[in-house]
Design a protein around this motif. Sequence first.
Motif, PDB file in Angstrom:
ATOM      1  N   ALA A  92      71.133  19.933  62.561  1.00 35.94           N
ATOM      2  CA  ALA A  92      72.422  19.589  61.957  1.00 35.94           C
ATOM      3  C   ALA A  92      72.364  19.719  60.435  1.00 35.94           C
ATOM      4  N   VAL A  93      71.320  19.190  59.833  1.00 38.20           N
ATOM      5  CA  VAL A  93      71.179  19.267  58.376  1.00 38.20           C
ATOM      6  C   VAL A  93      71.018  20.716  57.928  1.00 38.20           C
ATOM      7  N   ALA A  94      70.182  21.462  58.629  1.00 41.29           N
ATOM      8  CA  ALA A  94      69.946  22.861  58.250  1.00 41.29           C
ATOM      9  C   ALA A  94      71.228  23.677  58.354  1.00 41.29           C
ATOM     10  N   PHE A  95      71.949  23.544  59.465  1.00 39.33           N
ATOM     11  CA  PHE A  95      73.182  24.318  59.626  1.00 39.33           C
ATOM     12  C   PHE A  95      74.216  23.936  58.570  1.00 39.33           C
ATOM     13  N   TYR A  96      74.333  22.646  58.279  1.00 35.90           N
ATOM     14  CA  TYR A  96      75.278  22.216  57.246  1.00 35.90           C
ATOM     15  C   TYR A  96      74.941  22.880  55.908  1.00 35.90           C
ATOM     16  N   TRP A  97      73.685  22.790  55.491  1.00 28.73           N
ATOM     17  CA  TRP A  97      73.308  23.308  54.181  1.00 28.73           C
ATOM     18  C   TRP A  97      73.383  24.829  54.113  1.00 28.73           C
ATOM     19  N   VAL A  98      73.078  25.497  55.199  1.00 29.21           N
ATOM     20  CA  VAL A  98      73.186  26.962  55.202  1.00 29.21           C
ATOM     21  C   VAL A  98      74.653  27.380  55.158  1.00 29.21           C
ATOM     22  N   ILE A  99      75.484  26.750  55.971  1.00 28.52           N
ATOM     23  CA  ILE A  99      76.891  27.154  56.081  1.00 28.52           C
ATOM     24  C   ILE A  99      77.711  26.736  54.865  1.00 28.52           C
ATOM     25  N   PHE A 100      77.535  25.495  54.419  1.00 33.11           N
ATOM     26  CA  PHE A 100      78.429  24.959  53.392  1.00 33.11           C
ATOM     27  C   PHE A 100      77.838  24.904  51.987  1.00 33.11           C
ATOM     28  N   GLN A 101      76.525  24.988  51.878  1.00 28.03           N
ATOM     29  CA  GLN A 101      75.920  24.834  50.554  1.00 28.03           C
ATOM     30  C   GLN A 101      75.094  26.041  50.117  1.00 28.03           C
ATOM     31  N   GLY A 102      75.063  27.072  50.926  1.00 25.39           N
ATOM     32  CA  GLY A 102      74.397  28.304  50.526  1.00 25.39           C
ATOM     33  C   GLY A 102      72.878  28.287  50.580  1.00 25.39           C
ATOM     34  N   MET A 103      72.310  27.382  51.344  1.00 24.13           N
ATOM     35  CA  MET A 103      70.856  27.371  51.493  1.00 24.13           C
ATOM     36  C   MET A 103      70.435  28.651  52.222  1.00 24.13           C
ATOM     37  N   PRO A 104      69.252  29.188  51.937  1.00 23.10           N
ATOM     38  CA  PRO A 104      68.818  30.432  52.591  1.00 23.10           C
ATOM     39  C   PRO A 104      68.886  30.341  54.118  1.00 23.10           C
ATOM     40  N   GLY A 105      69.319  31.430  54.726  1.00 26.07           N
ATOM     41  CA  GLY A 105      69.556  31.483  56.162  1.00 26.07           C
ATOM     42  C   GLY A 105      68.339  31.251  57.032  1.00 26.07           C
ATOM     43  N   ILE A 106      67.147  31.400  56.474  1.00 21.71           N
ATOM     44  CA  ILE A 106      65.949  31.178  57.285  1.00 21.71           C
ATOM     45  C   ILE A 106      65.929  29.761  57.851  1.00 21.71           C
ATOM     46  N   PHE A 107      66.540  28.815  57.141  1.00 21.01           N
ATOM     47  CA  PHE A 107      66.570  27.441  57.630  1.00 21.01           C
ATOM     48  C   PHE A 107      67.464  27.313  58.864  1.00 21.01           C
ATOM     49  N   ALA A 108      68.496  28.144  58.957  1.00 17.88           N
ATOM     50  CA  ALA A 108      69.316  28.175  60.175  1.00 17.88           C
ATOM     51  C   ALA A 108      68.503  28.735  61.336  1.00 17.88           C
ATOM     52  N   LEU A 109      67.635  29.696  61.049  1.00 15.73           N
ATOM     53  CA  LEU A 109      66.757  30.223  62.095  1.00 15.73           C
ATOM     54  C   LEU A 109      65.847  29.119  62.632  1.00 15.73           C
ATOM     55  N   PHE A 110      65.304  28.313  61.735  1.00 15.48           N
ATOM     56  CA  PHE A 110      64.482  27.183  62.174  1.00 15.48           C
ATOM     57  C   PHE A 110      65.323  26.206  63.001  1.00 15.48           C
TER      58      PHE A 110
END
Length: 137
Positions: A92-110
């Motif tokens: 949940a945290v990873a998807f939020y930060w990738v989608i809404f805050q521009g965190m690198p997409g590798i975290f969504a993969l994790f």
Amino acid sequence: MNQHMRNEDRFRLLFLIAALYDFILGAVFFVFWQPIFDNILQIARPNYLAFYQAAAAFIFNMGIGFYFVYRNMYRNMDIIRLGIIFKIFYSAVAFYWVIFQGMPGIFALFGLMDLIFIVFFLLFLTQYKRGVTSVTG
């Protein structure tokens, strides 16, 4: 070998894979944080490295927990439940930060990997009752 034993062997392998995944991921991010931030993620380093390393250490420790599950699935059912909760929160945290805050997409993969683990962990919990058989390793 009956179907029940084959399924148990598959789940044991799953928990070993989960253990290695979290163990290696946590260790790599803990030790090699600097080249990961600078060369792979190409993002600013954290202001307080301790918070980042604490998260990496927690992931590493979950790997140890899944290794305990691998060794004896039925004795360590609560670690499976804790792992599910951990992976839900991480995803949940990873998807939020990738989608809404521009965190690198590798975290969504994790996060996606964790969702896959969650499905199989839940499948295990629904198929096996505590203490049905002792699996020792």
